[in-house]
Motif scaffolding. Structure first.
Motif, PDB file in Angstrom:
ATOM      1  N   THR A 115     -37.881  -0.114  -0.546  1.00 16.94           N
ATOM      2  CA  THR A 115     -37.443  -1.493  -0.738  1.00 16.94           C
ATOM      3  C   THR A 115     -36.850  -2.110   0.523  1.00 16.94           C
ATOM      4  O   THR A 115     -36.375  -3.246   0.479  1.00 16.94           O
ATOM      5  CB  THR A 115     -36.453  -1.569  -1.914  1.00 16.94           C
ATOM      6  N   GLY A 116     -36.875  -1.351   1.622  1.00 16.84           N
ATOM      7  CA  GLY A 116     -36.665  -1.962   2.924  1.00 16.84           C
ATOM      8  C   GLY A 116     -35.262  -2.437   3.231  1.00 16.84           C
ATOM      9  O   GLY A 116     -34.279  -2.018   2.621  1.00 16.84           O
ATOM     10  N   ALA A 117     -35.230  -3.363   4.180  1.00 10.36           N
ATOM     11  CA  ALA A 117     -33.969  -3.802   4.744  1.00 10.36           C
ATOM     12  C   ALA A 117     -33.784  -5.288   4.520  1.00 10.36           C
ATOM     13  O   ALA A 117     -34.688  -5.991   4.084  1.00 10.36           O
ATOM     14  CB  ALA A 117     -33.955  -3.509   6.247  1.00 10.36           C
ATOM     15  N   MET A 118     -32.592  -5.738   4.791  1.00 12.93           N
ATOM     16  CA  MET A 118     -32.307  -7.178   4.799  1.00 12.93           C
ATOM     17  C   MET A 118     -31.416  -7.448   6.006  1.00 12.93           C
ATOM     18  O   MET A 118     -30.826  -6.526   6.566  1.00 12.93           O
ATOM     19  CB  MET A 118     -31.599  -7.592   3.517  1.00 12.93           C
ATOM     20  N   GLU A 119     -31.333  -8.700   6.406  1.00 15.12           N
ATOM     21  CA  GLU A 119     -30.467  -8.997   7.538  1.00 15.12           C
ATOM     22  C   GLU A 119     -29.006  -8.905   7.105  1.00 15.12           C
ATOM     23  O   GLU A 119     -28.638  -9.355   6.025  1.00 15.12           O
ATOM     24  CB  GLU A 119     -30.773 -10.393   8.098  1.00 15.12           C
ATOM     25  N   ARG A 120     -28.199  -8.308   7.963  1.00 13.09           N
ATOM     26  CA  ARG A 120     -26.768  -8.232   7.689  1.00 13.09           C
ATOM     27  C   ARG A 120     -26.226  -9.669   7.585  1.00 13.09           C
ATOM     28  O   ARG A 120     -26.646 -10.553   8.340  1.00 13.09           O
ATOM     29  CB  ARG A 120     -26.076  -7.526   8.865  1.00 13.09           C
ATOM     30  N   ALA A 121     -25.330  -9.890   6.650  1.00 18.23           N
ATOM     31  CA  ALA A 121     -24.723 -11.211   6.544  1.00 18.23           C
ATOM     32  C   ALA A 121     -23.918 -11.499   7.816  1.00 18.23           C
ATOM     33  O   ALA A 121     -23.355 -10.589   8.419  1.00 18.23           O
ATOM     34  CB  ALA A 121     -23.812 -11.265   5.328  1.00 18.23           C
ATOM     35  N   SER A 122     -23.908 -12.759   8.229  1.00 17.71           N
ATOM     36  CA  SER A 122     -23.137 -13.186   9.401  1.00 17.71           C
ATOM     37  C   SER A 122     -22.086 -14.202   8.975  1.00 17.71           C
ATOM     38  O   SER A 122     -22.167 -15.381   9.330  1.00 17.71           O
ATOM     39  CB  SER A 122     -24.054 -13.828  10.452  1.00 17.71           C
ATOM     40  N   PRO A 123     -21.075 -13.757   8.197  1.00 15.93           N
ATOM     41  CA  PRO A 123     -20.100 -14.729   7.707  1.00 15.93           C
ATOM     42  C   PRO A 123     -19.261 -15.314   8.842  1.00 15.93           C
ATOM     43  O   PRO A 123     -18.577 -14.577   9.551  1.00 15.93           O
ATOM     44  CB  PRO A 123     -19.236 -13.913   6.732  1.00 15.93           C
ATOM     45  N   LEU A 124     -19.350 -16.615   9.038  1.00 14.56           N
ATOM     46  CA  LEU A 124     -18.508 -17.315  10.011  1.00 14.56           C
ATOM     47  C   LEU A 124     -18.333 -18.739   9.486  1.00 14.56           C
ATOM     48  O   LEU A 124     -19.117 -19.198   8.650  1.00 14.56           O
ATOM     49  CB  LEU A 124     -19.135 -17.254  11.415  1.00 14.56           C
ATOM     50  N   PRO A 125     -17.288 -19.427   9.927  1.00 15.87           N
ATOM     51  CA  PRO A 125     -17.050 -20.765   9.381  1.00 15.87           C
ATOM     52  C   PRO A 125     -18.271 -21.672   9.547  1.00 15.87           C
ATOM     53  O   PRO A 125     -18.839 -21.749  10.636  1.00 15.87           O
ATOM     54  CB  PRO A 125     -15.860 -21.270  10.219  1.00 15.87           C
ATOM     55  N   GLY A 126     -18.687 -22.303   8.450  1.00 14.30           N
ATOM     56  CA  GLY A 126     -19.816 -23.220   8.500  1.00 14.30           C
ATOM     57  C   GLY A 126     -21.160 -22.594   8.198  1.00 14.30           C
ATOM     58  O   GLY A 126     -22.185 -23.290   8.177  1.00 14.30           O
ATOM     59  N   TRP A 127     -21.199 -21.292   7.921  1.00 14.88           N
ATOM     60  CA  TRP A 127     -22.506 -20.630   7.757  1.00 14.88           C
ATOM     61  C   TRP A 127     -23.175 -20.961   6.434  1.00 14.88           C
ATOM     62  O   TRP A 127     -24.312 -20.567   6.222  1.00 14.88           O
ATOM     63  CB  TRP A 127     -22.389 -19.111   7.939  1.00 14.88           C
ATOM     64  N   THR A 128     -22.478 -21.691   5.558  1.00 12.70           N
ATOM     65  CA  THR A 128     -23.123 -22.076   4.298  1.00 12.70           C
ATOM     66  C   THR A 128     -23.831 -23.424   4.406  1.00 12.70           C
ATOM     67  O   THR A 128     -24.494 -23.850   3.467  1.00 12.70           O
ATOM     68  CB  THR A 128     -22.077 -22.160   3.163  1.00 12.70           C
ATOM     69  N   LEU A 129     -23.705 -24.108   5.540  1.00 10.36           N
ATOM     70  CA  LEU A 129     -24.314 -25.434   5.686  1.00 10.36           C
ATOM     71  C   LEU A 129     -25.841 -25.351   5.736  1.00 10.36           C
ATOM     72  O   LEU A 129     -26.403 -24.427   6.336  1.00 10.36           O
ATOM     73  CB  LEU A 129     -23.830 -26.101   6.985  1.00 10.36           C
ATOM     74  N   PRO A 130     -26.531 -26.335   5.108  1.00 12.59           N
ATOM     75  CA  PRO A 130     -27.984 -26.408   5.296  1.00 12.59           C
ATOM     76  C   PRO A 130     -28.320 -26.511   6.790  1.00 12.59           C
ATOM     77  O   PRO A 130     -27.627 -27.217   7.532  1.00 12.59           O
ATOM     78  CB  PRO A 130     -28.360 -27.710   4.566  1.00 12.59           C
TER      79      PRO A 130
ATOM     80  N   MET B   1     -36.470 -30.328   8.309  1.00 11.42           N
ATOM     81  CA  MET B   1     -35.743 -29.265   9.027  1.00 11.42           C
ATOM     82  C   MET B   1     -36.708 -28.325   9.746  1.00 11.42           C
ATOM     83  O   MET B   1     -36.410 -27.760  10.762  1.00 11.42           O
ATOM     84  CB  MET B   1     -34.918 -28.478   8.016  1.00 11.42           C
ATOM     85  N   PHE B   2     -37.921 -28.184   9.153  1.00 16.00           N
ATOM     86  CA  PHE B   2     -38.984 -27.391   9.760  1.00 16.00           C
ATOM     87  C   PHE B   2     -40.219 -28.280   9.915  1.00 16.00           C
ATOM     88  O   PHE B   2     -40.279 -29.383   9.375  1.00 16.00           O
ATOM     89  CB  PHE B   2     -39.324 -26.176   8.882  1.00 16.00           C
ATOM     90  N   ARG B   3     -41.197 -27.787  10.648  1.00 15.02           N
ATOM     91  CA  ARG B   3     -42.466 -28.503  10.772  1.00 15.02           C
ATOM     92  C   ARG B   3     -43.602 -27.486  10.829  1.00 15.02           C
ATOM     93  O   ARG B   3     -43.403 -26.355  11.295  1.00 15.02           O
ATOM     94  CB  ARG B   3     -42.476 -29.374  12.036  1.00 15.02           C
ATOM     95  N   PRO B   4     -44.789 -27.897  10.351  1.00 16.12           N
ATOM     96  CA  PRO B   4     -45.931 -26.972  10.437  1.00 16.12           C
ATOM     97  C   PRO B   4     -46.369 -26.833  11.888  1.00 16.12           C
ATOM     98  O   PRO B   4     -46.342 -27.808  12.642  1.00 16.12           O
ATOM     99  CB  PRO B   4     -47.024 -27.660   9.605  1.00 16.12           C
ATOM    100  N   MET B   5     -46.768 -25.621  12.280  1.00 15.25           N
ATOM    101  CA  MET B   5     -47.294 -25.420  13.619  1.00 15.25           C
ATOM    102  C   MET B   5     -48.679 -26.055  13.704  1.00 15.25           C
ATOM    103  O   MET B   5     -49.389 -26.156  12.705  1.00 15.25           O
ATOM    104  CB  MET B   5     -47.397 -23.923  13.923  1.00 15.25           C
ATOM    105  N   VAL B  42     -36.716 -31.817   3.376  1.00 15.35           N
ATOM    106  CA  VAL B  42     -35.637 -31.636   2.391  1.00 15.35           C
ATOM    107  C   VAL B  42     -34.544 -30.803   3.066  1.00 15.35           C
ATOM    108  O   VAL B  42     -34.775 -29.659   3.446  1.00 15.35           O
ATOM    109  CB  VAL B  42     -36.151 -30.932   1.115  1.00 15.35           C
ATOM    110  N   VAL B  43     -33.363 -31.411   3.252  1.00 13.53           N
ATOM    111  CA  VAL B  43     -32.275 -30.710   3.923  1.00 13.53           C
ATOM    112  C   VAL B  43     -31.424 -29.965   2.897  1.00 13.53           C
ATOM    113  O   VAL B  43     -30.988 -28.849   3.105  1.00 13.53           O
ATOM    114  CB  VAL B  43     -31.408 -31.698   4.721  1.00 13.53           C
TER     115      VAL B  43
END
Lengths: 473, 103
Positions: A115-130, B1-5, B42-43
């Motif tokens: 089932t492999g790996a995932m990226e480690r979370a990088s919790p820092l202020p603002g990391w929940t923003l789109p 936020m993204f674009r197609p290549m 969509v942001v």
């Protein structure tokens, strides 16, 4: 469920799972391979069978290596079930999964989780923003959709993948506003002692230096040993601010890509309550397995990056070893025969491992990522901060299951995937106890949300017959 | 936020349309819903049920659950794990649901 539907069930169709399934089939095992995605490849070779040639060329030969694996899989006798979400595994190894909105069960005396790996979370202020994504996510967008970030992009963190993604984005014509490396300066000195061993894997070192040279030549602003990272913005990311060499910096960006290495995805091994050890170098849990991938639960094996991060090329021999172990346990392979086939695989594994101590030490994440500041949200689902976890430690909570109970931290839809490691490390530091003594979240089924109607399909025996009509891919 | 290549014509995938909050959005066959939404600009994929904060995908590999949207009436679908289909009806969640909200 008692009666066997197969000799072996493999979960995950990345390099470890494909290799395990192919090896098992070569030993005559009736094997089924389950994967949530609609095509083989896992994350590393995602979409390898359908990617446009231009994008495959841009991603390079390391990615295209997956083509031969996928081709061998489609020519094998392995039963393939893609679009299949495994949502429970019982202690008797009965696997419950969902395909086309209906749940079904399969059972075999041997089970291999790849089932492999995932990226480690990088919790820092603002990391929940789109606009804030993992660096790996940007690469997955290229693989799976041929999409790249629009506007100015900043990459922040540390690790080979960060540099690789930066180079691939450059090749795709993306504007890089900067690369902000966060590995503490002391890491370099500590990593030096592992350099001689790393010279045993010259291809990796050459590739790393090549990427650095490429980024410098392209004039991408690069910062090292940065700290105090913060993503600014109200409704979306607008800039990354940080400190480097004593100076404050601000890089405007619409997309901020974070990366602090990858860690095993232990959701399934935790569900089955097998033994885990804390890896104090990679700063993550690793399920305890023997030389054939077998966990503390007989018949349940884990292989590839789901055990310990060693990369895609190590995952293939590791997967094959787990399959040989399964064949041996089923009496389809004698011990001397299994040993004979295992020897070259172990050699490849060892060769692939030469680079790891160097990389793991050089890119060990900074303490402010593993033990973030009070204001930082660690549980993105329930929006619980690091400060709240520390407060609960002061009030007497002894582990993550208690902090979950009192704060809902880890109780949201991701089921603790994103915050689990961070909470264990915060509590370890706050309580002055080792991570082993702090423990991890107890994981329960369903591993991902499934509709009631899907579960209800289990009561209908016809559901089992879905196995005869694999979904077209 | 993204674009197609930019791809040569021979490699371009068939265009299709999905419906996002009643608006027609172009997509391409074979891509994930998350990628189609990111490409369409969509942001904000949703607002969180806890505090109403805007969210969008973080991992694109089925781990973070921040890309949850409603697809053809089914709630909390990981948009990074499903492929687009012609006419797919997508709604973007807006905070917590309350008793009496329409389905």
């Amino acid at each position: 469920m008692n009666s066997d539907t197969h000799d072996l069930i493999v979960i995950g169709a990345g390099p470890a799972g494909i290799s395990a399934a192919l090896t098992a089939a070569s030993c005559g095992l009736k094997t089924v391979l389950l994967d949530e995605q609609s095509r083989p490849g896992g994350q590393i070779y995602r979409n390898i069978t359908a990617v446009p040639p231009t994008i495959a060329a841009l991603l390079g030969p390391d990615y295209r290596h997956g083509e031969s694996l996928a081709a061998r899989l489609s020519n094998s006798s392995v039963e393939l079930r893609f679009g299949t979400l495994v949502w429970d595994v019982a202690r008797d190894l009965t696997v419950t999964a969902q395909q086309n909105g209906r749940s079904f069960q399969v059972h075999a005396p041997q089970l291999i989780a790849a089932t492999g790996a995932m990226e480690r979370a990088s919790p820092l202020p603002g990391w929940t923003l789109p606009g804030v994504l993992n660096a790996g996510a940007a690469q997955l967008a290229m693989k799976s959709a041929g999409s790249v970030p629009a506007g100015r992009v900043v990459l922040a963190g540390g690790g080979p993948l960060l540099l690789l993604v930066a180079c691939q984005l450059l090749d795709a014509g993306v504007t890089l506003a900067g690369i902000v490396e966060t590995s503490p300066a002391a890491n370099r000195w500590r990593a030096l002692r592992y350099l001689p061993a790393a010279l045993g894997a010259p291809a990796y070192l050459a590739k790393g230096l090549g990427m650095l040279w490429r980024l410098r030549r392209a004039g991408v602003p690069m910062f090292s040993a940065a700290s105090a990272l913060r993503v600014e913005g109200s409704d979306r990311a607008q800039a990354l601010t940080f400190t480097a060499r004593g100076a404050a910096h601000r890089l405007d960006a619409e997309v901020v890509l974070l990366h602090h290495g990858v860690v095993p995805n232990t959701q399934l091994s935790r569900l089955l309550r097998v033994d885990h050890d804390w890896d104090s170098v990679q700063l993550t849990w690793r399920p305890r397995v023997d030389g054939w991938g077998e966990t503390s639960l007989a018949g349940f094996r884990i292989t590839g990056d789901g055990v310990s991060i060693a990369g895609a090329l190590a995952a293939e021999p590791a997967g094959a070893l787990a399959a040989l172990g399964a064949a041996q346990a089923l009496g389809r392979l004698t011990a001397p025969e299994a040993e004979r086939r295992a020897a070259p695989l172990r050699g490849t594994l060892q060769q692939q491992g030469h680079i790891r101590p160097f990389l793991d030490t050089l890119y060990r994440p900074p303490e402010w990522i593993t033990d973030p500041s009070d204001e930082t949200v660690v549980c993105r689902c329930e929006e619980v901060t690091a400060g709240r976890i520390r407060e609960m430690a002061r009030l007497g909570c002894q582990g993550p299951n208690q902090t979950k109970f009192f704060s809902r931290c880890g109780m949201g839809p991701c089921q603790g995937r994103m915050c689990g490691l961070t909470v264990t490390q915060i509590l370890s530091s706050a309580l002055g106890k080792e991570p082993e003594d702090v423990g991890a979240y107890r994981i329960r089924a369903p591993l991902k949300p499934v509709p009631l109607a899907s579960i209800a399909a289990l009561s209908n025996p016809i559901a089992v017959d879905i196995a005869e009509t694999p979904e077209p891919t | 936020m993204f674009r197609p290549m930019v791809l040569p014509a021979s490699e371009q995938r068939r265009a299709l349309e999905i419906i996002v909050e009643g608006r027609r959005v172009p997509a391409r066959e074979g891509e994930t819903l998350a990628a189609a939404l990111l490409n369409a600009g969509v942001v904000q994929f949703r607002r969180t049920p806890v505090s109403g904060q805007p969210r969008a995908p973080l991992c694109l590999m089925g781990v973070c659950f921040d890309c949850l949207v409603e697809v053809d009436g089914a709630q909390n679908v990981q948009s990074c794990m499903v492929e687009v289909r012609e006419g797919m009806q997508v709604r973007l969640p807006d905070g917590a649901r309350h008793v009496g909200d329409s389905a």
